[in-house]
Motif scaffolding. Structure first.
Motif, mmCIF file in Angstrom:
data_model
loop_
_atom_site.group_PDB
_atom_site.id
_atom_site.type_symbol
_atom_site.label_atom_id
_atom_site.label_comp_id
_atom_site.label_asym_id
_atom_site.label_seq_id
_atom_site.Cartn_x
_atom_site.Cartn_y
_atom_site.Cartn_z
ATOM 1 N N GLY A 1 -12.796 3.442 -12.781
ATOM 2 C CA GLY A 1 -13.686 2.363 -12.366
ATOM 3 C C GLY A 1 -14.951 2.323 -13.208
ATOM 4 N N ARG A 2 -15.566 1.157 -13.249
ATOM 5 C CA ARG A 2 -16.790 0.996 -14.037
ATOM 6 C C ARG A 2 -17.960 1.642 -13.305
ATOM 7 N N LYS A 3 -18.771 2.369 -14.064
ATOM 8 C CA LYS A 3 -19.915 3.072 -13.491
ATOM 9 C C LYS A 3 -21.241 2.484 -13.963
ATOM 10 N N ASP A 4 -21.182 1.467 -14.806
ATOM 11 C CA ASP A 4 -22.411 0.922 -15.379
ATOM 12 C C ASP A 4 -22.927 -0.295 -14.632
ATOM 13 N N LEU B 1 -4.214 -6.958 -28.020
ATOM 14 C CA LEU B 1 -3.481 -6.501 -26.846
ATOM 15 C C LEU B 1 -4.085 -7.084 -25.576
ATOM 16 N N CYS B 2 -3.249 -7.262 -24.565
ATOM 17 C CA CYS B 2 -3.734 -7.713 -23.272
ATOM 18 C C CYS B 2 -3.099 -6.856 -22.182
ATOM 19 N N CYS B 3 -3.577 -7.007 -20.956
ATOM 20 C CA CYS B 3 -3.105 -6.220 -19.823
ATOM 21 C C CYS B 3 -2.805 -7.121 -18.635
ATOM 22 N N LEU B 4 -1.885 -6.681 -17.798
ATOM 23 C CA LEU B 4 -1.733 -7.193 -16.440
ATOM 24 C C LEU B 4 -2.217 -6.085 -15.515
ATOM 25 N N VAL B 5 -3.275 -6.364 -14.774
ATOM 26 C CA VAL B 5 -3.939 -5.349 -13.959
ATOM 27 C C VAL B 5 -3.817 -5.722 -12.482
ATOM 28 N N ARG B 6 -3.427 -4.758 -11.671
ATOM 29 C CA ARG B 6 -3.450 -4.916 -10.217
ATOM 30 C C ARG B 6 -4.830 -4.463 -9.727
ATOM 31 N N VAL B 7 -5.573 -5.408 -9.168
ATOM 32 C CA VAL B 7 -6.951 -5.125 -8.754
ATOM 33 C C VAL B 7 -6.951 -4.224 -7.530
ATOM 34 N N GLU B 8 -7.830 -3.235 -7.570
ATOM 35 C CA GLU B 8 -7.996 -2.313 -6.452
ATOM 36 C C GLU B 8 -9.484 -2.179 -6.157
ATOM 37 N N GLY B 9 -9.827 -2.340 -4.906
ATOM 38 C CA GLY B 9 -11.227 -2.204 -4.540
ATOM 39 C C GLY B 9 -11.976 -3.515 -4.620
ATOM 40 N N GLU B 10 -13.270 -3.402 -4.803
ATOM 41 C CA GLU B 10 -14.167 -4.556 -4.752
ATOM 42 C C GLU B 10 -13.888 -5.518 -5.905
ATOM 43 N N HIS B 11 -13.950 -6.798 -5.580
ATOM 44 C CA HIS B 11 -13.767 -7.832 -6.600
ATOM 45 C C HIS B 11 -14.432 -9.109 -6.113
ATOM 46 N N VAL C 1 -11.745 -13.692 -12.131
ATOM 47 C CA VAL C 1 -12.054 -12.710 -11.100
ATOM 48 C C VAL C 1 -12.777 -11.530 -11.744
ATOM 49 N N CYS C 2 -13.877 -11.095 -11.096
ATOM 50 C CA CYS C 2 -14.608 -9.917 -11.545
ATOM 51 C C CYS C 2 -14.083 -8.694 -10.776
ATOM 52 N N PHE C 3 -13.897 -7.604 -11.463
ATOM 53 C CA PHE C 3 -13.415 -6.394 -10.800
ATOM 54 C C PHE C 3 -13.933 -5.166 -11.540
ATOM 55 N N GLU D 1 3.300 -9.452 -2.469
ATOM 56 C CA GLU D 1 2.553 -10.603 -1.992
ATOM 57 C C GLU D 1 1.198 -10.144 -1.472
ATOM 58 N N GLY D 2 0.178 -10.875 -1.818
ATOM 59 C CA GLY D 2 -1.180 -10.543 -1.414
ATOM 60 C C GLY D 2 -1.939 -9.733 -2.440
ATOM 61 N N GLN D 3 -1.230 -9.140 -3.385
ATOM 62 C CA GLN D 3 -1.923 -8.410 -4.447
ATOM 63 C C GLN D 3 -2.539 -9.387 -5.446
ATOM 64 N N ILE D 4 -3.642 -8.987 -6.034
ATOM 65 C CA ILE D 4 -4.289 -9.790 -7.071
ATOM 66 C C ILE D 4 -3.906 -9.199 -8.422
#
Length: 744
Positions: free
Chosen positions: A417-420, A441-451, A461-463, A399-402
């Motif tokens: 992480g993206r560097k560009d 193909l698709c992904c389910l991603v757990r967001v970490e850090g800035e978004h 959501v941008c991440f 709970e609380g995870q994006i």
């Protein structure tokens, strides 16, 4: 006069109402027109005319056409009463610009469907079924199922399935020249009969008959016998049954993989018999390859006809031809390794073998468990049950995870992480706009850090950094989200059906085309036709991808990702992917059609969005793969059949058949003991593969076995100067950007 405000209305109309005015085959549509000077916006003038009831003046609906349609007009579809020649409004006759085509096909069927809708009667009885709003007609044993253009009809034991339109829509204009295809699919059970119209597909089981019109495909399934398959001009007839009949029209393809009584190839066609055939009929300029030794066989040779066969069990291949006066056209017999001409020229008549199949019994298939998106189970178990090949990190979603549903992103890039300075986009728990490509193909991603939420509205959501918990098909991703309680993931874009059911998601509206270039008026040039487009699809579907999942013997139809179980049917348009289990049929346009063992996969144009990328049709063990658009590929496993009708490639395994029957350049390869035939292009094979190609210079077919006469395994050859010469392979591009080229 009554106002048109009691929607929806049902209209009986002609499918073609003028030279360039035609209704699409099925589904929602809008006809738009552009100003001749290309200035200003497009318009939707009321060009179509139809009857609201059968008492109205029939002539105003252009019912002189060979094909009629039943159209539903809804509240948002502009329409008005039609006027007669004297300008007076005609009761019961309306003009319209858009709607939903419920049926297009034979006029007597359209009339029956219209009458049933108007009276409130059911389209299905215990022994009959008409195509309904899903585009599918399903009848049981002994029943009759009838579907129209782009429709699907299935009938059981001793049943009759009919789909598509035979002949033409307009007697002055062949069907294949108009902007849409008839494309109907008819499936019949044991001792059944399947009829498909122009460009349609007919499939039958043991003891049955499958017939398809010009440019169609007729197939008898594996494991049966005493089947008859017949196809018209430029079609494909395939029999995997034993002791049957295969009949192909002019410039068509005929393949008998299990031997039989009869193989007939029309003018300029190509036929392959992998086992012994009692009778071979080879028309003018046609080619037949008989891979097994032909003992006690009768052969009818036309002018400029060629037969490549083994005259004895231990002999090599012999070319028998009437080209260049080597033999006279006529009837011959092959007996004890010798070819003998009959003293009296005989006409070889086609036999009727249907009465011999009376002992064939229906095949009982136990109903399978309906596919479901279960809740209350670990999400990784739910995902694995729908996509066994997915990459899964089995960690609980707290709970609380994006958690975002997004396009495939490599794990290493997510971790680093993206560097560009740019952002990735994802839909939180599969809700809102989905940045996905159909079939990819698709992904389910757990967001970490800035978004952050995407600017400009929406829920995306941008991440820049995260962890991939799931990577695989859209089906598995939706199963995972539903398991954690995200019940609205892809809401309105997912359809589920059980055994023998129909899961169909409406097609998206095709993108608005650019306006035509400005027309200049000169003294010697006069523009008389208004530029127009017929846009197909439902505007309310947006641009998000879609998912349809059906059980065994079910139908899954959508734009994005369609899955059906054993002996089911999956069809996608555009770049989507269609997957079926054992014995199923998978259809794609420019995406991927993947079928299991004994399955049938076809890549062909049938409706929906048009893309420039190519398609892939892949069948498993003893499968059938047929590709038609230029640049597409057909791949089948051991014992399979792969046919490339356009430029592209075909691949088969051991004991397979690969054919490129047209004048378009192909790249073909077969496993050991296979047959590889190309009218134009490169051929290669493993040991003992028979290579056959047309030599334009000498104007004859040449043949040779790999491992003999200097032909090496795996080396591509072209026919030149009366022999095979090595040629550097050119692998055609298959699939577009974002396309996954594995068979996952």
């Amino acid at each position: 006069m009554q106002k048109l405000d009691d929607f929806p209305y049902l209209v009986l109309s002609s499918a073609t109402q003028s030279y360039d005015l035609a209704l699409p085959s099925f589904g929602r549509f809008e006809r738009i027109e552009w100003p001749l000077d290309s200035e200003g916006e497009f318009k939707r003038p009321l060009r179509f005319t139809g009857l609201l009831d059968l008492e109205a003046p029939h002539a105003l609906a252009h019912l002189d056409s060979l094909v009629w349609a039943v159209v539903q007009i809804d509240q948002d579809d502009p329409c008005e009463w039609a006027a007669g020649e004297d300008g007076t409004m005609q009761p019961g006759v309306v003009r319209f610009a858009s709607g939903f085509v419920l049926f297009r096909g034979a006029r007597e069927t359209a009339l029956s469907i219209f009458a049933a809708y108007k009276s409130g009667a059911s389209l299905k009885t215990p022994l009959s079924a008409f195509q309904d709003r899903s585009g599918v007609a399903i009848a049981g044993d002994y029943g009759t199922a009838i579907a129209g253009d782009e429709g699907f009809a299935r009938a059981g034991f001793c049943g009759l399935a009919k789909a598509g339109t035979p002949g033409t829509l307009n007697p002055r204009r062949p069907l294949r020249e108009v902007e849409y295809s008839s494309f109907g699919v008819a499936l019949a059970g044991v001792r059944g009969t399947a009829f498909a119209g122009t460009a349609g597909v007919a499939v039958v089981e043991s003891g049955g008959t499958a017939r398809a019109g010009n440019c169609g495909v007729a197939i008898a399934r594996s494991g049966g016998n005493l089947c008859t398959v017949e196809v018209g001009r430029e079609g494909i007839a395939i029999s995997r049954a034993t002791d049957g009949m295969v009949i192909a029209g002019d410039k068509a393809v005929a393949v008998a993989s299990s031997g039989g009584r009869w193989l007939k190839v029309g003018h300029g066609g190509i036929g392959v018999a992998m086992k012994h055939m009692e009778t071979l009929v080879i028309a003018d300029e046609a080619l037949v390859i008989a891979a097994a030794s032909q003992h006690n066989s009768r052969v009818r040779l036309g002018r400029q006809a060629t037969l490549i066969c083994r005259l004895g069990a231990d002999s090599g291949f012999t070319r028998i031809t009437t080209c260049g006066g080597a033999l006279e056209p006529g009837t011959y017999s092959i007996w004890n390794g010798e070819l003998t001409r009959h003293t009296r020229d005989e006409n070889v008549e086609v036999l009727d073998i249907s009465f011999l199949a009376w002992k064939e019994k229906a095949k009982a298939r136990a109903p399978s468990q309906a596919p479901t998106f279960a809740s209350g189970v670990p999400w990784w178990e739910a995902a694995r049950s729908h996509d066994p090949l997915a990459e899964i990190l089995p960690e609980a979603m707290q709970e609380g995870q994006i958690i975002l549903l997004c396009a495939d992103i490599p794990s290493a890039e997510l971790e680093a992480g993206r560097k560009d300075g740019e952002w990735w986009l994802g839909a939180p728990f599969g809700q809102g706009e989905l940045p996905l490509i159909d079939g990819a193909l698709c992904c389910l991603v757990r967001v970490e850090g800035e978004h952050a939420f995407e600017q400009g509205g929406g829920e995306a959501v941008c991440f820049q950094r995260g962890t991939a918990l799931y990577r695989g098909s859209l089906r598995g991703a939706v199963a995972a989200l539903r398991a954690i309680g995200a019940d609205t993931a892809l809401d309105g874009h997912v359809a589920l059906a059980g055994h023998g059911g129909v899961a169909r998601v409406p097609s998206r509206m095709e993108p608005m085309p650019p306006p035509p270039p400005s027309h200049l008026y000169h003294t010697d040039e006069l523009i008389v036709e208004t530029p127009y487009n017929v846009l197909r699809g439902d505007r309310t579907m947006g641009r998000d991808t879609t998912l349809a999942v059906a059980g065994d013997e079910g139908f899954a139809i959508c734009d994005g990702e369609a899955h059906a179980g054993d002996y089911g049917v999956a069809r996608v348009t555009g770049l989507g992917v269609a997957r079926v289990g054992r014995g199923g049929l998978a259809f794609c346009e420019t995406g991927r059609a993947l079928a299991g063992e004994l399955g049938i996969a076809l890549s062909r144009r049938s409706g929906g969005e048009r893309r420039t990328s190519s398609g892939l049709a892949a069948g498993g063990w003893c499968g059938i793969a047929i590709s038609e658009p230029d640049g597409s590929a057909a791949i089948a496993g051991n014992g399979g059949i792969a046919i490339a009708m356009g430029t592209g490639m075909a691949r088969v395994g051991t004991h397979g058949v690969a054919i490129g029957p047209t004048s378009k350049t192909v790249d073909l390869h077969g496993g050991s003991d296979s047959v590889v035939v190309a009218r134009d292009g490169r051929v290669s094979g493993d040991n003992r593969a028979l290579l056959v190609a047309w030599d334009a210079g000498t104007e004859r077919w040449i043949a040779a076995e790999v491992g003999r006469n200097g032909l090496e395994p795996g080396i591509p050859y072209v026919a030149r100067n009366g022999r095979f010469e090595p040629e550097a392979p050119v692998v055609p591009e298959v699939g577009g950007e974002g396309h996954r080229q594995t068979l996952h």
